[in-house]
Design a protein around this motif. Structure first.
Motif, PDB file in Angstrom:
ATOM      1  N   TYR A 271      10.570  11.638 -10.369  1.00 28.71           N
ATOM      2  CA  TYR A 271       9.629  11.585  -8.940  1.00 28.71           C
ATOM      3  C   TYR A 271      10.216  12.682  -7.901  1.00 28.71           C
ATOM      4  CZ  TYR A 271       7.137   7.376 -10.298  1.00 28.71           C
ATOM      5  OH  TYR A 271       6.421   6.530 -11.123  1.00 28.71           O
ATOM      6  N   LYS A 272       9.325  13.410  -7.074  1.00 24.88           N
ATOM      7  CA  LYS A 272       9.818  14.410  -6.239  1.00 24.88           C
ATOM      8  C   LYS A 272      10.743  14.054  -4.997  1.00 24.88           C
ATOM      9  CE  LYS A 272       5.420  15.256  -5.311  1.00 24.88           C
ATOM     10  NZ  LYS A 272       4.176  15.693  -5.022  1.00 24.88           N
ATOM     11  N   GLY A 273      10.714  12.708  -4.672  1.00 28.91           N
ATOM     12  CA  GLY A 273      11.566  12.277  -3.397  1.00 28.91           C
ATOM     13  C   GLY A 273      10.867  12.788  -1.976  1.00 28.91           C
ATOM     14  N   LEU A 274      11.083  11.825  -1.327  1.00 28.87           N
ATOM     15  CA  LEU A 274      10.470  12.111   0.159  1.00 28.87           C
ATOM     16  C   LEU A 274      11.000  13.308   0.952  1.00 28.87           C
ATOM     17  CD1 LEU A 274      10.582   8.458   1.294  1.00 28.87           C
ATOM     18  CD2 LEU A 274       8.546   9.782   1.241  1.00 28.87           C
ATOM     19  N   ASN A 275      10.089  14.001   1.535  1.00 29.26           N
ATOM     20  CA  ASN A 275      10.606  15.285   2.204  1.00 29.26           C
ATOM     21  C   ASN A 275       9.557  15.743   3.106  1.00 29.26           C
ATOM     22  OD1 ASN A 275      11.797  17.404   3.216  1.00 29.26           O
ATOM     23  ND2 ASN A 275      11.389  18.782   1.316  1.00 29.26           N
ATOM     24  N   MET A 276       9.890  15.699   4.303  1.00 29.43           N
ATOM     25  CA  MET A 276       8.821  16.009   5.534  1.00 29.43           C
ATOM     26  C   MET A 276       9.403  16.728   6.710  1.00 29.43           C
ATOM     27  SD  MET A 276       5.395  15.399   5.979  1.00 29.43           S
ATOM     28  CE  MET A 276       4.993  14.059   5.212  1.00 29.43           C
ATOM     29  N   GLU A 277       8.829  17.806   7.128  1.00 32.36           N
ATOM     30  CA  GLU A 277       9.207  18.575   8.215  1.00 32.36           C
ATOM     31  C   GLU A 277       9.021  17.884   9.617  1.00 32.36           C
ATOM     32  OE1 GLU A 277       8.777  22.940  10.327  1.00 32.36           O
ATOM     33  OE2 GLU A 277       7.833  22.467   8.443  1.00 32.36           O
ATOM     34  N   TYR A 278      10.104  17.731  10.328  1.00 31.15           N
ATOM     35  CA  TYR A 278       9.759  16.978  11.667  1.00 31.15           C
ATOM     36  C   TYR A 278       9.891  17.657  12.849  1.00 31.15           C
ATOM     37  CZ  TYR A 278      10.404  12.089   9.739  1.00 31.15           C
ATOM     38  OH  TYR A 278      10.323  11.161   9.103  1.00 31.15           O
TER      39      TYR A 278
ATOM     40  N   TYR B  43       0.778  -1.391  -0.160  1.00 32.31           N
ATOM     41  CA  TYR B  43      -0.024   0.079   0.015  1.00 32.31           C
ATOM     42  C   TYR B  43       0.734   1.078  -0.001  1.00 32.31           C
ATOM     43  CZ  TYR B  43      -2.775   3.868   2.000  1.00 32.31           C
ATOM     44  OH  TYR B  43      -3.227   5.169   2.225  1.00 32.31           O
ATOM     45  N   LEU B  44       1.730   1.262   0.970  1.00 32.84           N
ATOM     46  CA  LEU B  44       2.720   2.483   0.998  1.00 32.84           C
ATOM     47  C   LEU B  44       3.402   2.789  -0.395  1.00 32.84           C
ATOM     48  CD1 LEU B  44       4.011   2.018   4.708  1.00 32.84           C
ATOM     49  CD2 LEU B  44       2.638   3.774   3.777  1.00 32.84           C
ATOM     50  N   ALA B  45       3.870   1.857  -0.910  1.00 37.95           N
ATOM     51  CA  ALA B  45       4.829   1.543  -2.257  1.00 37.95           C
ATOM     52  C   ALA B  45       3.935   2.210  -3.234  1.00 37.95           C
ATOM     53  CB  ALA B  45       5.260   0.336  -2.580  1.00 37.95           C
ATOM     54  N   GLU B  46       2.597   1.811  -3.305  1.00 34.04           N
ATOM     55  CA  GLU B  46       1.522   2.437  -4.516  1.00 34.04           C
ATOM     56  C   GLU B  46       1.269   3.817  -3.955  1.00 34.04           C
ATOM     57  OE1 GLU B  46      -0.619   2.576  -7.637  1.00 34.04           O
ATOM     58  OE2 GLU B  46       0.810   0.974  -7.210  1.00 34.04           O
ATOM     59  N   ARG B  47       1.108   4.084  -2.782  1.00 33.19           N
ATOM     60  CA  ARG B  47       0.615   5.332  -2.456  1.00 33.19           C
ATOM     61  C   ARG B  47       1.697   6.383  -3.060  1.00 33.19           C
ATOM     62  NH1 ARG B  47      -1.629   8.809   1.093  1.00 33.19           N
ATOM     63  NH2 ARG B  47      -0.237  10.346   2.450  1.00 33.19           N
ATOM     64  N   PHE B  48       2.899   6.220  -2.708  1.00 33.27           N
ATOM     65  CA  PHE B  48       4.200   7.180  -2.837  1.00 33.27           C
ATOM     66  C   PHE B  48       4.446   7.122  -4.463  1.00 33.27           C
ATOM     67  CE2 PHE B  48       5.082   6.398   1.619  1.00 33.27           C
ATOM     68  CZ  PHE B  48       4.828   7.879   2.103  1.00 33.27           C
ATOM     69  N   ASN B  49       4.314   6.068  -5.257  1.00 32.94           N
ATOM     70  CA  ASN B  49       4.224   5.961  -6.594  1.00 32.94           C
ATOM     71  C   ASN B  49       3.012   6.967  -7.202  1.00 32.94           C
ATOM     72  OD1 ASN B  49       5.595   4.558  -8.975  1.00 32.94           O
ATOM     73  ND2 ASN B  49       3.531   3.924  -9.457  1.00 32.94           N
ATOM     74  N   THR B  50       1.933   6.671  -6.684  1.00 33.37           N
ATOM     75  CA  THR B  50       0.704   7.343  -7.503  1.00 33.37           C
ATOM     76  C   THR B  50       0.904   8.852  -7.056  1.00 33.37           C
ATOM     77  OG1 THR B  50      -0.464   5.471  -7.109  1.00 33.37           O
ATOM     78  CG2 THR B  50      -1.708   7.665  -7.398  1.00 33.37           C
ATOM     79  N   LEU B  51       1.613   9.376  -5.907  1.00 33.65           N
ATOM     80  CA  LEU B  51       1.745  10.479  -5.488  1.00 33.65           C
ATOM     81  C   LEU B  51       2.896  11.181  -6.271  1.00 33.65           C
ATOM     82  CD1 LEU B  51       1.080  10.521  -1.635  1.00 33.65           C
ATOM     83  CD2 LEU B  51      -0.367  11.572  -3.599  1.00 33.65           C
ATOM     84  N   LYS B  52       3.663  10.502  -7.425  1.00 36.50           N
ATOM     85  CA  LYS B  52       4.961  10.746  -7.779  1.00 36.50           C
ATOM     86  C   LYS B  52       6.038  11.303  -7.072  1.00 36.50           C
ATOM     87  CE  LYS B  52       5.301  10.797 -11.783  1.00 36.50           C
ATOM     88  NZ  LYS B  52       5.716   9.639 -12.777  1.00 36.50           N
ATOM     89  N   ILE B  53       5.986  10.634  -5.757  1.00 39.57           N
ATOM     90  CA  ILE B  53       6.974  10.944  -4.564  1.00 39.57           C
ATOM     91  C   ILE B  53       8.110   9.815  -4.976  1.00 39.57           C
ATOM     92  CG2 ILE B  53       7.428  10.960  -1.939  1.00 39.57           C
ATOM     93  CD1 ILE B  53       4.674  12.278  -1.820  1.00 39.57           C
ATOM     94  N   VAL B  54       8.040   8.520  -4.899  1.00 42.83           N
ATOM     95  CA  VAL B  54       8.761   7.517  -4.765  1.00 42.83           C
ATOM     96  C   VAL B  54       8.468   6.442  -5.858  1.00 42.83           C
ATOM     97  CG1 VAL B  54      10.206   5.641  -3.775  1.00 42.83           C
ATOM     98  CG2 VAL B  54       9.642   7.979  -2.694  1.00 42.83           C
ATOM     99  N   PRO B  55       9.047   5.958  -6.947  1.00 44.89           N
ATOM    100  CA  PRO B  55       8.621   4.846  -7.776  1.00 44.89           C
ATOM    101  C   PRO B  55       9.123   3.498  -7.064  1.00 44.89           C
ATOM    102  CG  PRO B  55      10.729   5.602  -8.420  1.00 44.89           C
ATOM    103  CD  PRO B  55      10.332   6.519  -7.185  1.00 44.89           C
TER     104      PRO B  55
END
Length: 349
Positions: free
Chosen positions: A330-337, A300-312
């Motif tokens: 793809y945009k790559g992962l990025n999140m403010e912690y 699910y997570l892999a498909e989610r980020f693939n669909t969002l064009k974040i991670v293939p």
């Protein structure tokens, strides 16, 4: 006298253990005394990270994975009696540890039986919804019944979108769970460093799928011309490092070593386990996901980020070196912690 808190991550890969590392540091900063309890690789990893703490061994769930994707769900279901036996055993040991250390609280990361009616008990999970295919409603309901026995549920994600866990960590229906969103958890920090590797392979998870992917990636990357760092994720024994052509191969790395290595790698090939997702998002990395076959959460997570064009991503059997070309689109992962208000968080204890 410092209050003692039992921290007990599940030994299912090392993700549950690694995401407990920042929580253990928060406890230390707030002048609690963590007592660590787990088994296998999870326990060994935490012993290497916190040499001065007290450790206890809990029963192993001994979950066995299938070699074929289609068989995994039913193999896990067949092992339910074994899991329930381990849950009952760890509950007995937990009762002993409560009295042995005069514990003031418990933090269980997916250990179903590590709780006590005598003291506040917290359950950490990013799966309020437990995906299991056409039995997802049933598995989610069973999980909810178990979680309701705890005094609080800590979800390592943001409460609102954009989130990392998506529907896994966010319920649409009302329930009686006392949920507290911590924000994503990672033991790693973003640092400036030179590019050390063109590709980093970061393996994790249970056997035999970890070894199957290890063998496949070594074969597939043999003709890759850049520098490759290969971390097997095998915690037992002493650390080893070998150099074979373009491969630098470690059996495992400490948190400090991983931090430098991931920051210094252009692309990370790895499973789409949630802890790995949190780590890569904090470090703003480009990645390629290969979910563990048959593990619905990772798929699910892999498909989610693939669909969002974040991670293939792709299935394990479909991976080849040409797949890596997709990463740059793809945009790559990025999140403010942000660290939560730990005083409020630990007020329960």
């Amino acid at each position: 006298m410092k209050k003692k808190i039992l921290v007990a991550p599940l030994n299912w890969g090392i993700g549950h253990a690694t995401r407990c590392i920042p929580i253990i540091h928060w406890l230390l900063d707030c002048h609690f005394e963590p007592i660590i309890a787990s088994d296998g690789d999870a326990l060994q990893l935490l012993k290497k990270e916190f040499k001065d703490l007290t450790f206890e061994t809990l029963p192993s769930y001994n979950i066995e994975y299938s070699k074929k994707r289609k068989d995994l769900k039913w193999k896990l279901i067949a092992q339910t009696p074994k899991m329930l036996k381990a849950k009952k055993a760890e509950k007995k040991i937990t009762d002993i540890l409560v009295d042995k250390y005069n514990l003031s609280g418990i933090i269980s990361d997916n250990r179903l039986g590590v709780r006590s009616a005598k003291i506040p008990s917290v359950f950490i999970t990013h799966q309020l919804n437990v995906l299991s295919g056409n039995t997802s409603k049933i598995s989610t309901k069973i999980h909810e019944i178990i979680m309701n026995k705890f005094d609080a549920i800590w979800v390592p994600d943001f409460k609102d979108e954009p989130s990392l866990s998506g529907k896994l960590g966010h319920l649409t229906n009302k329930n009686n769970l006392k949920v507290n969103y911590l924000g994503p958890l990672s033991r790693l920090n973003k640092i400036k460093t030179e590019v050390l590797y063109d590709v980093m392979v970061l393996l994790s998870g249970p056997e035999p799928q970890r070894s199957i992917l290890e063998k496949k990636l070594i074969e597939d990357l043999t003709n890759f011309t850049g520098k490759i760092l290969f971390v097997k994720g095998k915690i037992k024994g002493k650390q080893t490092c070998t150099q074979i052509k373009q491969f630098t191969i470690y059996n495992y790395m400490t948190s400090q070593e991983l931090e430098k290595a991931i920051n210094g790698s252009k692309i990370v090939i790895c499973r789409s386990g949630y802890t790995t997702v949190m780590d890569l998002a904090k470090l703003s990395k480009n990645a390629f996901f290969i979910p563990t076959p048959g593990q619905f959460e990772q798929e699910y997570l892999a498909e989610r980020f693939n669909t969002l064009k974040i991670v293939p991503s792709c299935r394990q059997e479909n991976f080849n070196i040409d797949e890596l070309k997709r990463v740059m689109n793809y945009k790559g992962l990025n999140m403010e912690y942000k660290t939560p208000n730990t005083s409020n968080l630990f007020r329960l204890f």
